[in-house]
Design an enzyme around this catalytic site. Structure first.
Site: not given
Ligand code: FAD
Length: 347
Positions: A48, A213
């Protein structure tokens, strides 16, 4: 020429491998991340990278990838960095709120990587800062560029906000983004009056957190939300970095118990400085194992920490390979030398 060589290489393999390749132009060959994983009998290597700071040349990207090409990365992820707001002092003493993007260029970099190295690039697409229409347009651009892999994320709150706020008519959670891409893969775009739309062919990755998370009330709830992303159509999971393999193994078992059966790719970061011992837990909400902390404390300077970080990551990587992980994904953070040292011991 390169493309022909690659076609022959693929033709000499099995027929499934041959079928899953898409020829987008005379020079570009794309494969889905999941097909890379299926086609390989051993652990793959992937990286990455971050786009360079605004105004810097793309050369720094090439300088970071070139030394790693000998390990044949199967794909390269390129992170997405949304805008931040800063206050600039203007004539007359008033403050102007200005939106800046420090690291633009994710899509351009992906296209450049595919063109230069003929390896698959995976742009990260986030909910934050995008309306659904803007997301759709970005995905159409990717499709036109022959980019068929995406890692879909929510993104974090911007620094001036205490919690994540979606755009009006934007997505709240990564699962909503997954659903939008899955709809497009069926040829269903946003506006109903458009008919006969060509389906897209995106392979969808999502994030998983072996140490939970930070916003989730507990690991169980986080796991349910991860399962929902997979049920909505995510094809594979890439994990947040971790320094204790046990956390990853437990996470994998919990995924299995929850009925998550897609490939899980561990993400690894190499420790390179003493200050990271405090910074990484704060930034990424992960633990530093006691053994590693004690060893770092004994280091005289960052050079020694770096050597320790490399040794630690080699040991982590070898154990993960032995456990049969499909791929090791390295968060290079723009520095390839440490990743090269680890990869040369593992691959
Ligand atoms: P989600 O899957 O939407 O989850 C976010 C939170 O909401 C979690 O606590 C989850 O438990 C909770 N949740 C999910 N669904 C629901 C629901 N229906 N109701 C209530 N709660 C819910 N960030 C960037 O800005 N740019 C990047 O390029 C980037 N790359 C990343 C690559 C990797 C491999 C990882 C692990 C993280 C990366 N991030 C990046 C960080 C990421 O955007 C953050 O960690 C963000 O806070 C959560 O993203 P997510 O897609 O896991 O969110």
């Amino acid at each position: 020429m390169i493309c022909n060589a690659k076609i022959n290489e693929i033709k000499s393999g099995n027929s499934t491998f041959n079928r899953i390749c898409t020829f987008d132009s005379a020079y570009t060959l794309t494969m889905k991340v999941t097909d890379h994983l299926k086609a390989s009998k051993s652990t793959l290597f992937s990286i990455e990278i971050l786009p360079p700071l605004k105004g810097k040349s793309i050369t720094s990207i090439y300088e970071g990838i070139d030394p790693l090409m000998e390990f044949k990365p199967s794909f390269v992820d390129v992170t997405y960095h949304r805008e931040e707001y800063v206050y600039k002092k203007r004539d007359g003493g008033y403050l102007e709120k200005v939106s800046i993007r420090k690291r633009p260029g994710t899509v351009g970099i992906c296209a450049a990587i595919m063109n230069r190295y003929h390896i698959d690039a995976v742009p990260h697409i986030i909910c934050g800062g995008f309306t659904k229409e803007e997301t759709e347009s970005a995905l159409i651009d990717l499709q036109f560029l022959g980019i068929e892999n995406v890692l879909l994320l929510r993104g974090d709150a911007i620094k001036t906000e205490s919690a994540f706020v979606p755009e009006p008519n934007g997505h709240n959670y990564a699962i909503d983004l997954v659903k939008q891409v899955v709809e497009m893969n069926k040829g269903l775009y946003l506006h109903e009056d458009v008919v006969d739309m060509a389906p897209t062919h995106f392979c969808v990755g999502v994030a998983g957190y072996p140490e939970k998370h930070f916003e989730a009330p507990n690991l169980y709830a986080d796991m349910q939300f991860l399962k929902a992303k997979v049920d909505a159509g995510a094809d594979y999971i890439v994990t947040q970095m971790f320094f204790d393999n046990q956390k990853f193994f437990e996470f994998k078992s919990k995924c299995k118990e929850a009925g998550i059966n897609v490939p899980i790719i561990p993400g690894l970061k190499i420790l390179t400085s003493k200050k990271q011992i405090l910074a990484l837990p704060k930034l990424f909400h992960i633990d530093v194992p006691q053994d590693l902390f004690v060893e770092v404390e004994k280091c005289k300077d960052d050079k020694e920490v770096r050597e320790l970080g490399i040794r630690w990551c080699i040991q982590q990587s070898k154990e993960l390979v032995k456990a049969g992980v499909p791929c090791l994904h390295f968060y290079t953070m723009g520095t390839s030398e440490t990743t090269r040292r680890v990869a040369s011991e593992v691959f």
